[in-house]
Design an enzyme around this catalytic site. Sequence first.
Site, PDB file in Angstrom:
ATOM      1  N   ASN A 178      44.427 101.008  90.288  1.00  0.00           N
ATOM      2  CA  ASN A 178      45.612 100.257  89.870  1.00  0.00           C
ATOM      3  C   ASN A 178      46.485 101.124  88.970  1.00  0.00           C
ATOM      4  O   ASN A 178      45.969 101.778  88.055  1.00  0.00           O
ATOM      5  CB  ASN A 178      45.174  99.002  89.087  1.00  0.00           C
ATOM      6  N   GLU A 179      47.764 101.111  89.204  1.00  0.00           N
ATOM      7  CA  GLU A 179      48.725 101.852  88.379  1.00  0.00           C
ATOM      8  C   GLU A 179      48.159 103.220  87.992  1.00  0.00           C
ATOM      9  O   GLU A 179      48.118 103.574  86.806  1.00  0.00           O
ATOM     10  CB  GLU A 179      49.161 101.021  87.153  1.00  0.00           C
TER      11      GLU A 179
ATOM     12  N   TYR B 137      58.210  94.339  87.241  1.00  0.00           N
ATOM     13  CA  TYR B 137      58.338  93.176  86.362  1.00  0.00           C
ATOM     14  C   TYR B 137      59.790  93.013  85.945  1.00  0.00           C
ATOM     15  O   TYR B 137      60.488  94.013  85.717  1.00  0.00           O
ATOM     16  CB  TYR B 137      57.484  93.366  85.099  1.00  0.00           C
TER      17      TYR B 137
ATOM     18  N   GLU C  97      51.955  93.028  91.787  1.00  0.00           N
ATOM     19  CA  GLU C  97      52.281  92.548  90.425  1.00  0.00           C
ATOM     20  C   GLU C  97      53.789  92.372  90.339  1.00  0.00           C
ATOM     21  O   GLU C  97      54.542  93.331  90.566  1.00  0.00           O
ATOM     22  CB  GLU C  97      51.797  93.535  89.355  1.00  0.00           C
TER      23      GLU C  97
HETATM   24  O1  AHR Z   1      49.856  92.290  84.317  1.00  0.00           O
HETATM   25  C1  AHR Z   1      49.671  92.973  83.130  1.00  0.00           C
HETATM   26  C2  AHR Z   1      49.566  94.473  83.346  1.00  0.00           C
HETATM   27  O2  AHR Z   1      50.761  94.958  83.852  1.00  0.00           O
HETATM   28  C3  AHR Z   1      48.541  94.930  84.330  1.00  0.00           C
HETATM   29  O3  AHR Z   1      47.274  95.040  83.788  1.00  0.00           O
HETATM   30  C4  AHR Z   1      49.048  96.282  84.726  1.00  0.00           C
HETATM   31  O4  AHR Z   1      48.682  96.639  86.026  1.00  0.00           O
HETATM   32  C5  AHR Z   1      50.538  96.158  84.550  1.00  0.00           C
HETATM   33  O5  AHR Z   1      51.062  97.215  83.821  1.00  0.00           O
END
Ligand code: AHR
Length: 514
Positions: free
Chosen positions: A192-193, A261, A317
């Site tokens: 992840n990331e 996001y 995400e």
């Molecule tokens: O969703 C919160 C965080 O955001 C997650 O752990 C990460 O993958 C992202 O940076």
Amino acid sequence: MYLKKILGGFLVLVSFLATAQNEIVVNTDLGKETISKDIYGHFSEHLGHCIYGGYWVGEDSNIPNTNGIRNDVVDALKEIAIPNLRWPGGCFADEYHWMDGIGSRDERPTMINTHWGGVTEDNSFGTHEFLELCSQLDCEPVICGNLGSGTPQEMSQWVEYLNSGNVSPMTDLRKANGREEPWGVKYWGVGNESWGCGGNMTAQFYADNMRRFSTFTKNYGENRLYKVACGPNVDDYNWMETLMKNGNPGGSFQGISLHYYTVCHTWRQKGSATQFDEKEYFTTMDKTLFMDELLRNHITIMDKYDPRNRVGLIVDEWGNWHDVEPGTNPGFLYQQNTLRDAMVASVNLDLFNKYCRRVKMANIAQTVNVLQAMILTQDGEMVKTPSYYVFKMYKVHHDATLLPSDVTCDNYTYEEESVPAISTTASKAADGKIHITLSNLDPHNSKEVLCEMRGTDKLSFVTGSIVTGDKINSYNDFGKKEEVSLKDFKDVKVNGNSLTVKMPAKSIVMIELN
Ligand code: AHR
């Protein structure tokens, strides 16, 4: 007399055209892509009170539970038919060692959750508990493996533990822990990331590692793994290009993730979830619509290297990220959820639907008590957020055929800047029913939307629903009447194959037609 009649008719037509600024032409006979229900997926991490308190209360809790998992939360999530659930992270995934979360709970080792508040993780919720949760929710598990601080052997053994029906050490261990049959987990994240919390890697370094780890995650029995490679952070097009070029797409991975996001201000000061003005509302809409450009550009790169469309874009995400609620642990990411969040949900879901040829799964962050949650809990109490009601409304699009639509609409303008006021999805369900969801982003003006349903003669209105509130920051809270929920909506006039929908300001509506 005759001339007067013609003139009168002409004037009526002119005035109608002058007001009908919002028009959607839906091609009911041209649908060919399926909107995967997996676009309506969720993400739950070991973070704050998502897992602990949100789902897991333990078998001895006074809060009604089944095998330690809260009944109220499961019931609410079943109502929105969550298709899949991504776990255990997030950043947490790359420091999680799965063997710490199996076997007798009293004997499980603890660890520090370094990313999220530095709290002690007692591992009481592990592999078996997660798969029990998925079984109660009747959804597909999506497990993210540890590439950052783990080894290929550890990842390989987790897959064997989950999926092998052979005689093997991992199969024996699973059986010893009370599970006879393999679960047959299909969706598997390979880190992840990895460009950030998952190891701060370069694209090429990750591509090489992902290929290596992926080699040792095997298929068992009939189950075919669908491996999701770590994809780009927002608009890192170089990352996408490198992975698609050098990562062995279709072989080492079947899906590639994208994280974006919506942050109203800056990462340092994101802004309050509930105390915001129209400028901030507008900025949030503007920023969330950036998802359109991101999807378009990333898909263009994917098309170049994968013209046969074998690899899915997995937006695992997404959602609004606000400042935490005052007085709460900054590491727990607990935020309230208003009508603005509901609008962000509908707009993004419309975009995933629009690009469903490539977008095969998406997971909003994060289901309970964290970021743009569906559900908030406080001890034994539970609140359904405005975002929850959008997911409930949009169930009609699960696995339906996307109907291509052309939208002409007003702008929603704030000061000097504008965004399109209307966002929409039209789809046809297996039973032939047509559903149109429409969002009116404009917080001041109602909209009359003319929908022309090309390719059909006659339609009838079956039912409708609406999500709205008195204010852009209306929200639901503990101990008070819901301010935002899903209500009936009937302000629709059907005439042959066209319909006129009167949408209130700042509302999201769904129309069902036969
Ligand atoms: O969703 C919160 C965080 O955001 C997650 O752990 C990460 O993958 C992202 O940076």
